[in-house]
Design a protein around this motif. Structure first.
Motif, PDB file in Angstrom:
ATOM      1  N   SER A   1      -5.480   3.696  -0.425  1.00  0.00           N
ATOM      2  CA  SER A   1      -4.204   3.114   0.005  1.00  0.00           C
ATOM      3  C   SER A   1      -3.714   3.702   1.326  1.00  0.00           C
ATOM      4  O   SER A   1      -3.069   2.999   2.114  1.00  0.00           O
ATOM      5  CB  SER A   1      -3.145   3.317  -1.087  1.00  0.00           C
ATOM      6  OG  SER A   1      -2.891   4.700  -1.303  1.00  0.00           O
ATOM      7  N   THR A   2      -4.011   4.971   1.581  1.00  0.00           N
ATOM      8  CA  THR A   2      -3.577   5.585   2.837  1.00  0.00           C
ATOM      9  C   THR A   2      -4.253   4.914   4.033  1.00  0.00           C
ATOM     10  O   THR A   2      -3.597   4.599   5.044  1.00  0.00           O
ATOM     11  CB  THR A   2      -3.886   7.091   2.848  1.00  0.00           C
ATOM     12  OG1 THR A   2      -3.219   7.707   1.743  1.00  0.00           O
ATOM     13  CG2 THR A   2      -3.404   7.735   4.142  1.00  0.00           C
TER      14      THR A   2
ATOM     15  N   THR B   1       0.824  -1.217   0.000  1.00  0.00           N
ATOM     16  CA  THR B   1       0.000   0.000   0.000  1.00  0.00           C
ATOM     17  C   THR B   1       0.852   1.259   0.000  1.00  0.00           C
ATOM     18  O   THR B   1       0.438   2.296  -0.537  1.00  0.00           O
ATOM     19  CB  THR B   1      -0.939   0.016   1.222  1.00  0.00           C
ATOM     20  OG1 THR B   1      -0.182  -0.180   2.429  1.00  0.00           O
ATOM     21  CG2 THR B   1      -1.987  -1.079   1.108  1.00  0.00           C
TER      22      THR B   1
ATOM     23  N   LYS C   1      -6.026   4.075  -5.188  1.00  0.00           N
ATOM     24  CA  LYS C   1      -4.926   4.899  -4.681  1.00  0.00           C
ATOM     25  C   LYS C   1      -5.398   5.757  -3.508  1.00  0.00           C
ATOM     26  O   LYS C   1      -4.672   5.940  -2.527  1.00  0.00           O
ATOM     27  CB  LYS C   1      -4.378   5.787  -5.789  1.00  0.00           C
ATOM     28  CG  LYS C   1      -3.239   6.706  -5.337  1.00  0.00           C
ATOM     29  CD  LYS C   1      -2.673   7.497  -6.488  1.00  0.00           C
ATOM     30  CE  LYS C   1      -1.685   8.532  -6.006  1.00  0.00           C
ATOM     31  NZ  LYS C   1      -0.547   7.948  -5.272  1.00  0.00           N
TER      32      LYS C   1
ATOM     33  N   SER D   1       0.486   4.252  -2.662  1.00  0.00           N
ATOM     34  CA  SER D   1       0.222   5.621  -2.200  1.00  0.00           C
ATOM     35  C   SER D   1       1.225   6.627  -2.748  1.00  0.00           C
ATOM     36  O   SER D   1       0.882   7.798  -2.934  1.00  0.00           O
ATOM     37  CB  SER D   1       0.214   5.675  -0.671  1.00  0.00           C
ATOM     38  OG  SER D   1       1.495   5.384  -0.147  1.00  0.00           O
TER      39      SER D   1
END
Length: 346
Positions: free
Chosen positions: A98-99, A63, A95, A67
């Protein structure tokens, strides 16, 4: 008679002692059984926990790569040009997630790492054999069961979201974008300056310079996309026939020197003096630098954590039950008084 009575009394006493020893022996065997089962289950749980920790590291790594991938600037550019858009970039939604997935992986790694070390410390390096150790284990395992239940639910939820985003992902509708760009250019382009009073025209000119392109369709000569713009039909250097294409379309110009662009470019539109059409950089902007294998790795990792988390929760439930039984047996050992009462009742 007295000797016979003494013998009978002695035999009864020996029989009671034998039964007491047998009862205590059975009790100790039961405790040993619970202890062995609990210990082996803990070892299995630690092995499972180790796999989950590795999966968490993989999730964090994958991830993180997603990111920090180059973002999709297509939407930002289209907004600055006043162009309607309804086509997100490939994997742009993933995306954005992903954080949160990265934070999930970090918290999962930290919490499970702490629990792993606690179980290891209590199980393999006990300071004593009292039932307090078992109580500590129960507390740790209850906490771990809650953590396993919460994180397995979260990972399965994220797995479904990422899978849905992947399956619904489509290429940006470049045909629609191209049509919208031509329409906005013809409606809003009024000047070939970057500092005019028209913000949209300024954005178009800055776009031509920054992305080294010109118009939407490829410029072929003096007849081009700018012919129907207000810059050519109402006012501006094109309407005054001083230019056929904006000076910002000329090769090698910047925001500081575009005003001195050669007339062979903006006036005569000689081949080789101006830039290619803007659909080329638009398509590059619509590409987000995330590989499908990266998305697949995230999905596999999430599914692994979720599935093993459920298995871990079930193991914890069984282990907690065993530990509770062990605690009960340690707190309530058989006493001679109780055995004697049982004998009298018989």
């Amino acid at each position: 008679m007295d000797n016979e009575e003494q013998k009978q009394s002695s035999n009864k006493s020996k029989s009671k002692e034998t039964k007491q020893k047998n009862h205590i022996s059975e009790h100790n065997l039961t405790k040993d059984l619970y202890r062995n089962v609990a210990t082996r289950t803990c070892h299995s749980l630690l092995a499972l926990k180790g796999i989950l920790l590795v999966a968490a590291i993989v999730l964090i790594s994958s991830t993180k790569e997603i990111s920090i991938a180059k973002p999709c600037d297509l939407e930002k550019v289209l907004v600055s040009l006043g162009v309607d858009h309804n086509s997100p970039c490939n994997y742009d939604d993933i995306k954005k997630k992903s954080t949160n997935l990265f934070i999930l992986g970090i918290s999962f790694l930290v919490l499970n790492g702490i629990i792993f070390l606690l179980i290891l410390n209590i199980l393999w390096f006990p300071k004593n054999k009292k039932f307090g150790i078992c109580i500590a284990l129960v507390v740790v395992h209850v906490v771990n069961a809650v953590v396993a239940a919460v994180y397995s639910g979260l990972t399965i939820k994220f797995y479904k979201e990422v899978l849905d985003s992947k399956e619904k992902q489509t290429e940006p509708n470049y045909a629609y974008i191209k049509t919208s760009m031509i329409s906005r250019l013809m409606q809003n382009y009024t000047s070939d300056n970057v500092t005019s009073a028209d913000a949209l025209s300024n954005s178009w000119n800055k776009f031509f310079i920054e992305y080294e392109c010109c118009a939407v369709n490829q410029v072929q000569g003096t007849t081009n996309d700018f012919d129907s713009t207000p810059w050519c039909t109402t006012s501006g250097s094109c309407q005054a026939t001083a230019s056929q294409i904006p000076k910002t379309c000329c090769n090698g110009v910047s925001e500081g020197n575009y005003g001195s662009a050669p007339s062979a470019c903006h006036s005569s539109v000689n081949p080789g003096t101006y830039k290619s059409n803007c659909m080329i950089p638009i398509k590059k902007l619509g590409t987000i630098h995330i590989e499908e294998c990266q998305i697949s790795l995230v999905l596999i990792t999430l599914l692994t954590i979720g599935t093993l988390g459920i298995a871990e929760f079930l193991i914890e439930v069984m282990l907690i039950s065993y530990l509770c039984c062990l605690i009960r047996n340690k707190i309530c050992p058989p006493k001679e008084e109780k055995i004697e009462m049982d004998e009298k009742n018989k």
